[in-house]
Design a protein around this motif. Structure first.
Motif, PDB file in Angstrom:
ATOM      1  N   ASN A  44      -3.516  -3.298   1.818  1.00 25.66           N
ATOM      2  CA  ASN A  44      -4.700  -3.407   0.846  1.00 25.66           C
ATOM      3  C   ASN A  44      -5.372  -4.547   1.052  1.00 25.66           C
ATOM      4  O   ASN A  44      -6.650  -4.383   0.775  1.00 25.66           O
ATOM      5  N   TYR A  47      -7.249  -4.380   3.929  1.00 22.41           N
ATOM      6  CA  TYR A  47      -8.556  -3.563   3.677  1.00 22.41           C
ATOM      7  C   TYR A  47      -9.517  -3.900   3.042  1.00 22.41           C
ATOM      8  O   TYR A  47     -10.831  -3.773   3.581  1.00 22.41           O
ATOM      9  N   ILE A 176     -11.358   2.971   7.725  1.00 20.77           N
ATOM     10  CA  ILE A 176     -10.557   2.100   7.072  1.00 20.77           C
ATOM     11  C   ILE A 176     -10.322   2.952   5.575  1.00 20.77           C
ATOM     12  O   ILE A 176      -9.381   2.738   4.943  1.00 20.77           O
ATOM     13  N   GLU A 180      -6.799   3.874   4.049  1.00 21.26           N
ATOM     14  CA  GLU A 180      -6.518   3.201   2.833  1.00 21.26           C
ATOM     15  C   GLU A 180      -6.000   4.560   1.739  1.00 21.26           C
ATOM     16  O   GLU A 180      -5.061   4.172   1.157  1.00 21.26           O
TER      17      GLU A 180
END
Length: 296
Positions: A44, A47, A176, A180
């Motif tokens: 995370n 990301y 992405i 995610e």
């Protein structure tokens, strides 16, 4: 009874092994959940960094494209929004005053984009590199264009390249974001499955510990019953021993007790005769005569 106790002991040992296996499984599950959580946090964070970097890069490209339009295609140029004046500043300007100076935007080249801005240490290194490069001989001049292009052609080529970069950034942003969401969904599903398995294993441990306690109580009860049976058997054996000894004594002393009993009976008869008024001497003579007759 011994066979039953051995069977229960074996069942208790099996239950203990199962409880230990379940406990070890819960520990391993907790560790895997912790590792998955750390990995999810790392993914995370990566990301968010990539999202911020791509968003900042896209914003810079769009700003560069707009500034190019200011010189090469003024019709496409979008001027920055006018500065908002406060009520006091508007009154001051309306009375002929000079408007306050517009504050220069921060960030890279005054664009307001600060995410991709190099820290001071990096800038110092770049400056030092440039200073050292000044001491070196200058590089050869770049090659010139093969054919002449006017400003519009150059602008169109640069804008097309910038649009391609923006398109690539949009694709990466979309990728992405999808990745995610998928990673977060997989993580949440894993957490739910892990929580369900942990709850089931914990319930199984509780049930097996209860069964183990019941079996141990049963073993203790069997031992108490066996002890009670042994005590009863010992008491019975002791009673039989005493009874046998008493019977042996009675058998050994039977004749003596028989003679003593006969004497007691004879004495009772004499006493009864005396009480009835009989002549004791006559009784003795009669008894003597009877003994003589029996002797003949």
């Amino acid at each position: 009874l011994e066979v039953t106790i051995d069977e229960i002991k074996e069942a208790v040992a099996t239950t203990v092994n199962e409880i230990e296996a379940l406990s070890a499984g819960i520990k391993a599950l907790d560790k895997s959940v912790e590792e998955a959580t750390e990995l999810r946090k790392s993914e995370n964070a990566e990301y968010k960094d990539t999202l911020a970097a791509d968003t900042a890069a896209k914003k810079l490209i769009l700003i560069a494209k707009n500034r190019l339009s200011q010189f090469y295609a003024p019709a496409l140029y979008i001027p920055p929004p006018e500065q908002e004046l406060s009520e006091e500043e508007r009154v001051f300007v309306n009375m002929g005053g000079t408007p306050p100076p517009t504050e220069a935007p921060a960030g890279i080249a005054g664009t307001g984009v600060t995410y991709l801005q190099a820290p001071p240490a990096v800038l110092v290194q770049i400056s030092a590199h440039r200073a050292s490069s000044h001491d070196a001989p200058p590089p050869p001049p770049p090659e010139t264009w093969d054919a002449y292009q006017n400003k519009e052609q150059e602008h169109n080529g640069v804008v097309a390249m910038l649009d391609m970069l923006v398109s690539d950034l949009d694709k990466e942003l979309q990728e992405i974001e999808v990745e995610e969401k998928k990673s977060q969904k997989d993580y949440e599903q894993m957490m739910a499955e892990s929580a369900a398995k942990r709850a089931a294993d914990a319930e199984a441990i509780t049930s097996k510990e209860s069964s183990k306690a019941e079996m141990e109580m049963q073993i203790e009860k069997f031992f108490e019953e066996a002890h009670s049976t042994l005590m009863q058997a010992n008491a019975k054996a002791e009673y039989e021993k005493d009874l046998h000894a008493e019977c042996d004594w009675l058998l050994a002393n039977f004749e003596a007790r028989k003679e003593a009993r006969a004497g007691e009976v004879d004495s009772l008869k004499k006493a009864k005769a005396i009480l009835s008024g009989a002549d004791f001497a006559l009784l003795q003579a009669t008894a003597g005569r009877r003994q003589l007759e029996e002797g003949q």
